[in-house]
Design a protein around this motif. Structure first.
Motif, mmCIF file in Angstrom:
data_model
loop_
_atom_site.group_PDB
_atom_site.id
_atom_site.type_symbol
_atom_site.label_atom_id
_atom_site.label_comp_id
_atom_site.label_asym_id
_atom_site.label_seq_id
_atom_site.Cartn_x
_atom_site.Cartn_y
_atom_site.Cartn_z
ATOM 1 N N MET A 1 0.855 -1.180 0.000
ATOM 2 C CA MET A 1 0.000 0.000 0.000
ATOM 3 C C MET A 1 0.900 1.242 0.000
ATOM 4 O O MET A 1 1.767 1.390 0.868
ATOM 5 C CB MET A 1 -0.919 0.030 1.218
ATOM 6 C CG MET A 1 -1.787 1.286 1.295
ATOM 7 S SD MET A 1 -2.942 1.288 2.695
ATOM 8 C CE MET A 1 -4.225 0.207 2.050
ATOM 9 N N GLY B 1 2.163 5.145 0.335
ATOM 10 C CA GLY B 1 2.010 6.070 1.455
ATOM 11 C C GLY B 1 0.885 7.059 1.285
ATOM 12 O O GLY B 1 0.370 7.597 2.286
ATOM 13 N N ASN C 1 -2.047 6.323 -0.239
ATOM 14 C CA ASN C 1 -3.300 5.601 -0.506
ATOM 15 C C ASN C 1 -4.410 6.155 0.385
ATOM 16 O O ASN C 1 -4.183 6.422 1.570
ATOM 17 C CB ASN C 1 -3.096 4.109 -0.237
ATOM 18 C CG ASN C 1 -4.250 3.253 -0.717
ATOM 19 O OD1 ASN C 1 -5.310 3.226 -0.100
ATOM 20 N ND2 ASN C 1 -4.032 2.543 -1.824
ATOM 21 N N HIS D 1 -4.836 4.418 3.686
ATOM 22 C CA HIS D 1 -3.647 4.269 4.531
ATOM 23 C C HIS D 1 -4.066 4.387 6.007
ATOM 24 O O HIS D 1 -4.727 5.339 6.410
ATOM 25 C CB HIS D 1 -2.624 5.361 4.194
ATOM 26 C CG HIS D 1 -1.251 5.065 4.692
ATOM 27 N ND1 HIS D 1 -0.901 5.158 6.027
ATOM 28 C CD2 HIS D 1 -0.120 4.677 4.031
ATOM 29 C CE1 HIS D 1 0.372 4.839 6.168
ATOM 30 N NE2 HIS D 1 0.877 4.549 4.962
ATOM 31 N N GLN E 1 2.594 8.179 5.985
ATOM 32 C CA GLN E 1 2.955 8.383 4.580
ATOM 33 C C GLN E 1 4.071 7.438 4.107
ATOM 34 O O GLN E 1 4.718 7.703 3.090
ATOM 35 C CB GLN E 1 3.356 9.845 4.330
ATOM 36 C CG GLN E 1 2.200 10.815 4.486
ATOM 37 C CD GLN E 1 2.553 12.230 4.082
ATOM 38 O OE1 GLN E 1 3.733 12.597 3.986
ATOM 39 N NE2 GLN E 1 1.536 13.043 3.815
ATOM 40 N N ASP F 1 5.299 3.754 2.581
ATOM 41 C CA ASP F 1 4.796 2.613 1.821
ATOM 42 C C ASP F 1 4.785 1.389 2.735
ATOM 43 O O ASP F 1 5.776 1.103 3.421
ATOM 44 C CB ASP F 1 5.674 2.334 0.603
ATOM 45 C CG ASP F 1 5.608 3.460 -0.417
ATOM 46 O OD1 ASP F 1 4.707 4.301 -0.301
ATOM 47 O OD2 ASP F 1 6.470 3.489 -1.309
#
Length: 869
Positions: free
Chosen positions: A349, A351, A353, A356, A368, A370
């Motif tokens: 996912m 950062g 998304n 998140h 933020q 990944d």
């Protein structure tokens, strides 16, 4: 070479013609005594006794064991060793669901030749453990069996490849007259495993023809690990609180799971954020993991349904010419269940998304960043596989007599087709990643996902396999010349065989888009031509010597010639001494040669990294990529057997045999050896650098293949004692059958090019002692049988870190009671594992016992009725 097959078969015919001409002067008046071909010999005899050690079990003896299928019989036999497998333990990760086979002496199912009426059967299109080619004996219903003959020494000189450990020859009923209907119902004491079995046998006999038809239906309900107290949870530590060494085997991939940094998956935290959080009982803060208990929903024994038909026919064309036909077929279906698919850092996912989990937490270290995750897709359902297999076997043949000689020729066509479907619980990783990227599916909030999102990520998988075996064989046997102690008997013959297998998963598997399951891809074919000869020499009235030799020419790896010499000496009327010496071989299976890229998930130890960085050397699941090896050579074996049969009285006899096998160039793989030896070679072990000084990095995958790299030596004793006691209260027959392993040593290469002892007798899955103690009773219309089955203790699993533990011996008792007091009717009441003994505890895996050696079925009680008219 293909043209040579006709030349070689032609030479056989010339040899026979010469032999017939030579023996015509010795042709004697035809006897009315029927001659039969005993397993292990191509020469027809008037009795079952020969130089080779053979165990014969007839239909009534099989019925007394209470087993419902053939693998149930062999699983109880002392001669069956490690490598014998049933449908027990079938899981969504298995590559041969629904199949069963036998490993004599523990030398492997692919080193035990399975015959039906003396001829080969095609292997399953789906290999066991991705490489073990095996004949699925579930294709042979108990109702069709007349007897089973087990040859307990190497027999490649007679039958060719795969007969290293011995031969199992299943003889089907071919002389039934009348109609018999049988029905059987049984159930277990602890839930699951209910069985129904119905069979119809019809036969007719006339002066010129015989026909036997058999229809059989079998249905068995599944047993889940959750149905047994000792395996209902993968957390064995919780099930066994008094055992400090019991292990929590729950998966590190839970739901909603564990969150980690994509750049460093070792930097992880348990998902306790948002609405959906890891349940407190599943949290493992010491390792920052969300655990998952997969055991309750996993298959111990799959749901199985089989329908089969068998026809055996003979027709006399002329006085000395007869045609015969064998038709066998079966449709079998199995359902295998597993927990939802696990994901180990395959999904990501970004950062930024929208889903998140730390989008609104700027102070969080993962803000933020990944992310990746360990996560189980329970939200799309638990995994379910359905396997549907069709098996067909056709034999068309002629047999006859030429003077004092017998001859037989037959064409065989055998086909097995299987379709395996992933029906539920399988995610497509590409679509799953797309759903994460688009925000359609939120892996961290399962309850927030729509049905449309779940439907988008879920897929159905398909795997299609086919195996065929086509052959033509011819054999001539008869007296070659008269000697002082009898006829010198000769058999000569030849065989041409074509084999083909294909095992093809769908494109999703080939693209690597399905996680949480395993599939193989294999395609291969070969043809082989063989010629063979056998002599039975009556050296003295008391001494017969048997010589045999077979030459095989394979299209894919060359030729091999295997001889065998054996003898039977009878110095006294009640004492016989026998022995044999020979070589044998096993051709590399088409799966081992033609395997395409296949991902496996073995538990291994990264010894290179744990030594370099000081991490704990604990076994973990890694991805190993296997491929076939077209340069494999055959396994080669030398074996000998020596023993005697002594009839002490008319009512008491016993036999004792010593056996020894020395096998070289065993085809196998040793991924742990490859991992440890070549752990820093990027072409063998692919890693992700961590940036830490001296750290070789986390493992991505390991590349491995099959090699001729093992050797094995084994020896042992077989003892068979029988005693008949006649009393006014009926006849009693007592028996004791034992196998004791004196030596079992398997060697693998070490890092310096030498050998290391890999496995020996008494270690994990290698009990030294197995025996069956039995007693049968018969009086008037009543009969009963009871048997005590013993499997000795062995060491715990050293690979799992429990080599200092002991897996205790396992004793079960089977019993049957029969009543024939109603005309044409037999009623049976019986039980296997009468006292409902639990399999002995083993620390090595989540189910708490060794399912490759012991059965988790528990007490099974059944009733059976048969009516003949």
């Amino acid at each position: 070479m293909k043209n040579n097959k006709y030349v070689q078969l032609g030479l056989c015919a010339v040899a026979v013609n010469l032999a017939l001409g030579t023996s015509s002067a010795f042709a004697q008046e035809e006897e009315n005594i029927e001659k039969i071909r005993v397993t292990g010999s191509m020469i027809k005899r008037t009795d079952m006794e020969g130089p080779s050690p053979i165990t014969s079990i007839d239909a009534s003896e099989i019925a007394n064991t209470g087993v419902t299928d053939l693998i149930g019989l062999f699983a109880k036999m002392p001669i069956s060793g490690q490598g014998t497998f049933s449908t027990q333990g079938n899981s969504s990760d298995d590559t041969a669901n629904g199949g069963s086979s036998v490993s004599l002496r523990g030398l492997g199912a692919d080193s035990t030749l399975i015959l039906v009426n003396g001829r080969r059967v095609s292997v399953s299109p789906f290999a066991k453990g991705i490489d073990t080619a095996f004949v699925d004996i579930n294709n042979i219903p108990i109702s069709a069996i007349k007897r089973v003959e087990i040859l307990k020494d190497g027999a490649s000189a007679t039958y060719g490849s795969d007969a290293i450990a011995g031969v199992i020859n299943v003889i089907l009923k071919d002389d039934f007259e009348g109609v018999e209907v049988s029905a059987k119902y049984g159930d277990t004491a602890d839930g699951g495993g209910e069985e129904q079995n119905v069979s119809l046998v019809w036969g007719s006999q006339s002066d010129r023809a015989s026909h036997t038809f058999i229809l059989d239906y079998f249905d068995r309900e599944e047993i889940l690990y959750g149905d047994r107290d000792y395996s209902r949870s993968a957390n064995q530590a919780a099930l066994r609180p008094n055992d400090p060494d019991a292990v929590d085997f729950r998966s590190s991939s839970g739901i909603p799971g564990t969150i980690a940094l994509r750049a460093d998956p070792t930097n992880r935290i348990i998902d306790t954020f948002g609405n959906d959080t890891c349940p407190p009982a599943d949290r493992d803060p010491a390792n920052a993991l969300c655990r998952y208990d997969y055991a309750p929903v996993m298959t111990m024994f799959p749901d199985s349904e089989r329908f089969s038909f068998n026809y055996m026919g003979k027709y006399e064309i002329a006085h000395d010419l007869q045609a015969f036909v064998e038709l066998n077929g079966q449709n079998s279906k199995s359902i295998i269940r597993g927990a939802g698919s696990p994901s180990f850092n395959e999904l990501f996912m970004d950062g930024d998304n929208p889903n998140h989990p730390f989008a609104d937490m700027p102070s969080h270290p993962f803000y933020q960043q990944d992310l990746t995750m360990r996560r189980r897709t329970v939200d799309i359902g638990n995994r379910e596989k359905r396997v549907d297999t069709d098996y067909y076997r056709t034999i068309l043949g002629l047999e006859g007599e030429l003077g004092a000689w017998n001859w037989e020729a037959a064409y065989s066509y055998i086909k097995s087709e299987s379709v395996e479907r992933g029906a539920d619980g399988f995610p497509n990783s590409r679509r799953t990643q797309e759903a994460i990227d688009s925000g359609l599916w939120n892996p961290f909030e399962p309850s927030a996902n729509s049905q449309a999102a779940l439907d988008f990520i879920e897929t159905q998988t398909t795997r299609v396999g086919k195996s065929t075996n086509k052959s033509f064989d011819v054999v001539f046997s008869g007296p070659l010349m008269q000697m002082g102690s009898g006829d010198l008997m000769l058999a000569v013959g030849g065989e041409y065989r074509e084999e083909k297998i294909s095992d093809n998963p769908d494109d999703q598997f080939l693209r690597g888009e399905v996680f949480g399951t395993e599939a193989t891809q294999a395609n291969g074919q070969r043809d082989s031509t063989s010629v063979f000869a056998e002599l039975a020499i009556p050296v003295l009235d008391e001494l017969e010597v048997q010589l045999a030799v077979r030459h095989e020419d394979y299209s894919d790896f060359g030729t091999t010639t295997d001889p065998k010499v054996s003898f039977l000496w009878t110095p006294l009327d009640n004492l016989s001494v026998r022995g044999s010496y020979g070589t044998a071989f096993r051709a590399p299976s088409l799966h081992q040669i033609g395997l395409g890229r296949t991902d496996e998930s073995p538990n291994l130890v990264d010894t290179v990294r744990c030594s370099a960085v000081g991490l704990a050397c604990d076994p973990m699941e890694y991805t190993a990529v296997f491929e076939g090896n077209p340069d494999l050579g055959p396994e080669e074996s030398t074996s000998y057997n020596f023993g005697f049969i002594y009839e002490i009285t008319d009512d008491l006899d016993f036999s004792l045999d010593y056996y020894s096998y020395d096998i070289e160039n065993i085809i196998t793989s040793d991924t742990q050896f490859v991992f440890s030896t070549f752990g820093t070679d990027p072409s063998v072990v692919q890693r992700i650098p961590t940036g830490i000084s001296g750290d070789p990095g986390e493992v991505v995958r390991i590349f491995d293949s099959f090699q001729n790299l093992g050797d094995l030596e084994t020896s042992g004793l077989d003892l068979d004692v029988g005693y008949l006691l006649k009393t006014g209260a009926g006849d009693f027959r007592f028996g004791y059958v034992m196998n004791y392993v004196l030596k079992y040593e398997e060697f693998r290469p070490n890092a310096t090019g030498g050998k290391r002892l890999f496995l020996q007798e008494g270690e994990f899955e290698q009990p030294e002692l197995r025996y069956t103690l039995s007693a049968d009773w018969m009086m008037d219309v009543w009969s009963a049988a009871v048997a005590l089955n013993y499997i000795g203790e062995f060491d715990g699993s050293a690979d799992a870190g429990f080599g200092d533990k002991t897996v205790d011996s396992f004793v079960t008792v089977d019993a049957t009671l029969n009543f024939t007091g109603i005309e044409n009717t037999t009623l049976t009441l019986g039980a296997t594992n009468l006292f409902n003994e639990e399999p002995p505890y083993s620390h090595h895996d989540f189910f708490g016992y060794v399912n490759t050696v012991h059965s988790g079925q528990g007490r099974f009680v059944y009733a059976k009725a048969s009516y003949k008219f």
